[in-house]
Design a protein around this motif. Structure first.
Motif, PDB file in Angstrom:
ATOM      1  N   ARG A 193       0.833  -1.207   0.000  1.00 45.63           N
ATOM      2  CA  ARG A 193       0.000   0.000   0.000  1.00 45.63           C
ATOM      3  C   ARG A 193       0.864   1.252   0.000  1.00 45.63           C
ATOM      4  O   ARG A 193       0.542   2.234  -0.683  1.00 45.63           O
ATOM      5  N   ALA A 194       1.965   1.223   0.762  1.00 48.65           N
ATOM      6  CA  ALA A 194       2.854   2.387   0.810  1.00 48.65           C
ATOM      7  C   ALA A 194       3.475   2.654  -0.557  1.00 48.65           C
ATOM      8  O   ALA A 194       3.583   3.807  -0.995  1.00 48.65           O
ATOM      9  N   ARG A 195       3.850   1.590  -1.247  1.00 45.45           N
ATOM     10  CA  ARG A 195       4.439   1.751  -2.581  1.00 45.45           C
ATOM     11  C   ARG A 195       3.405   2.282  -3.567  1.00 45.45           C
ATOM     12  O   ARG A 195       3.725   3.134  -4.413  1.00 45.45           O
ATOM     13  N   GLN A 196       2.186   1.771  -3.475  1.00 47.79           N
ATOM     14  CA  GLN A 196       1.135   2.253  -4.361  1.00 47.79           C
ATOM     15  C   GLN A 196       0.847   3.730  -4.108  1.00 47.79           C
ATOM     16  O   GLN A 196       0.651   4.499  -5.054  1.00 47.79           O
ATOM     17  N   SER A 202       3.851  10.222  -6.834  1.00 49.47           N
ATOM     18  CA  SER A 202       4.875  10.551  -7.836  1.00 49.47           C
ATOM     19  C   SER A 202       4.236  10.900  -9.175  1.00 49.47           C
ATOM     20  O   SER A 202       4.649  11.850  -9.853  1.00 49.47           O
ATOM     21  N   LEU A 203       3.197  10.124  -9.557  1.00 47.45           N
ATOM     22  CA  LEU A 203       2.499  10.404 -10.806  1.00 47.45           C
ATOM     23  C   LEU A 203       1.800  11.751 -10.733  1.00 47.45           C
ATOM     24  O   LEU A 203       1.839  12.535 -11.698  1.00 47.45           O
ATOM     25  N   GLU A 208       1.663  17.444 -12.228  1.00 49.13           N
ATOM     26  CA  GLU A 208       1.644  18.849 -11.798  1.00 49.13           C
ATOM     27  C   GLU A 208       2.841  19.608 -12.360  1.00 49.13           C
ATOM     28  O   GLU A 208       2.712  20.760 -12.790  1.00 49.13           O
ATOM     29  N   VAL A 209       4.010  18.954 -12.365  1.00 48.34           N
ATOM     30  CA  VAL A 209       5.207  19.590 -12.939  1.00 48.34           C
ATOM     31  C   VAL A 209       5.012  19.842 -14.430  1.00 48.34           C
ATOM     32  O   VAL A 209       5.352  20.913 -14.948  1.00 48.34           O
ATOM     33  N   ALA A 210       4.460  18.834 -15.137  1.00 46.88           N
ATOM     34  CA  ALA A 210       4.214  19.003 -16.568  1.00 46.88           C
ATOM     35  C   ALA A 210       3.204  20.117 -16.814  1.00 46.88           C
ATOM     36  O   ALA A 210       3.351  20.918 -17.758  1.00 46.88           O
ATOM     37  N   LYS A 211       2.185  20.199 -15.941  1.00 44.20           N
ATOM     38  CA  LYS A 211       1.187  21.251 -16.080  1.00 44.20           C
ATOM     39  C   LYS A 211       1.807  22.628 -15.850  1.00 44.20           C
ATOM     40  O   LYS A 211       1.566  23.576 -16.613  1.00 44.20           O
ATOM     41  N   ASN A 212       2.634  22.735 -14.811  1.00 44.31           N
ATOM     42  CA  ASN A 212       3.295  24.016 -14.518  1.00 44.31           C
ATOM     43  C   ASN A 212       4.257  24.409 -15.635  1.00 44.31           C
ATOM     44  O   ASN A 212       4.377  25.601 -15.966  1.00 44.31           O
ATOM     45  N   ARG A 213       4.953  23.419 -16.189  1.00 44.88           N
ATOM     46  CA  ARG A 213       5.868  23.720 -17.296  1.00 44.88           C
ATOM     47  C   ARG A 213       5.082  24.214 -18.515  1.00 44.88           C
ATOM     48  O   ARG A 213       5.500  25.148 -19.196  1.00 44.88           O
ATOM     49  N   GLU A 214       3.944  23.569 -18.760  1.00 45.91           N
ATOM     50  CA  GLU A 214       3.109  23.982 -19.885  1.00 45.91           C
ATOM     51  C   GLU A 214       2.627  25.415 -19.695  1.00 45.91           C
ATOM     52  O   GLU A 214       2.625  26.230 -20.635  1.00 45.91           O
TER      53      GLU A 214
END
Length: 287
Positions: A193-196, A202-203, A208-214
């Motif tokens: 569960r912790a890994r999931q 992470s996803l 969010e990073v991709a959205k901010n970069r866009e």
């Protein structure tokens, strides 16, 4: 050629045995493993019965037939896909309940050989219980403890001798084995569960990073690439041209009399014109 045919034969045989259905293959493989372990365990009990260590009066053979037969039926249901109509398509809980019950019955009539049953049961449980959730793990663990506690009491009646220190020791060891197996599997579920959760976070962070970069690379009004993005693209093209000895063309567009639109109709109208022009250009030229 012969080697290739041999590989094809093995692959086809594996598909017949385990199934070519991707989602079903793992369940069938685990069921076959449980069946193999149950068959081996039944073989040990029958052997002990044949050499006289167990005095079951022929009951061991009936037990072995029922124990292995039950696993064969459930494996067949999984392999055929009929179990997919059930809430638990892999029949994991059913297999575990059957295994625990068979082990408890074996313990009751095994006599002096009853000490071999808990270790075999723990091995089967360890392989089968991995696909369960936390509630199912706890429920099966409690069921196993109750079943074997009953088997310990029943064994004294089967052998017609009173409950002794050895029986108490066996019972304590069974409880320890069952409790340890349950705790280990709960720990595995916790780590899973912790890994999931970490993978999910992470996803989410990557999106969010991709959205901010866009956002950082697009003009807020028109949605077109801004100056920062254009400078990155120009730099890439320059490096590509240097490598391939090619050349590029930079085309610039200007909207005639755009200032008159702002002066006569206001900046809101001018923004609308820019947005309309951007949408038209984006639909007609490559990105």
């Amino acid at each position: 050629v012969f080697a290739g045919k041999g590989v094809d034969f093995v692959r086809q045989g594996g598909e017949v045995l385990v199934s070519s259905h991707t989602a079903r293959r793992t369940s069938v493989a685990m069921a076959l493993l449980g069946l193999l372990l149950m068959t081996a365990s039944a073989g040990v009990i029958i052997f002990l019965d044949e050499v006289g260590v167990i005095q079951s009066g022929g009951f061991a053979r009936w037990w072995a037939t029922a124990s292995v037969g039950g696993m064969v039926v459930m494996t067949g249901l999984i392999r055929s896909g009929l179990s997919e109509r059930c809430p638990d398509p892999a029949l994991t809980v059913s297999q575990m309940v059957w295994t625990i019950t068979s082990g408890a019955v074996a313990y009751a009539f095994a006599g002096e050989a009853r000490g071999v049953v808990p270790s075999v049961l723990a091995m089967i449980l360890f392989f089968g219980i991995l696909g369960l959730n936390q509630g199912q793990v706890i429920a099966l663990g409690v069921f196993a403890m109750l079943a074997f506690s009953t088997a310990v009491l029943a064994s004294t009646q089967w052998g017609d001798f009173p409950l002794g220190f050895l029986d108490i020791a066996y019972l304590l060891m069974i409880l320890i084995v069952m409790g340890g197996t349950m705790a280990l599997n709960l720990r595995i579920l916790s780590v899973k569960r912790a890994r999931q959760q970490l993978r999910k976070e992470s996803l989410s962070l990557a999106l969010e990073v991709a959205k901010n970069r866009e956002i950082a690379l697009r003009d807020g009004l028109t949605g077109l690439l801004n100056r920062r993005a254009m400078m990155e693209i120009i730099g890439q093209e320059q490096r590509r041209n240097h490598r391939t000895k090619a050349s590029s063309v930079l085309a610039m567009l200007d909207l005639d009399h755009f200032k008159r639109i702002n002066d006569n109709y206001g900046h809101a109208a001018g923004d609308g014109v820019l947005q309309a022009f951007a949408a038209t250009a984006a639909s007609l030229v490559r990105e």
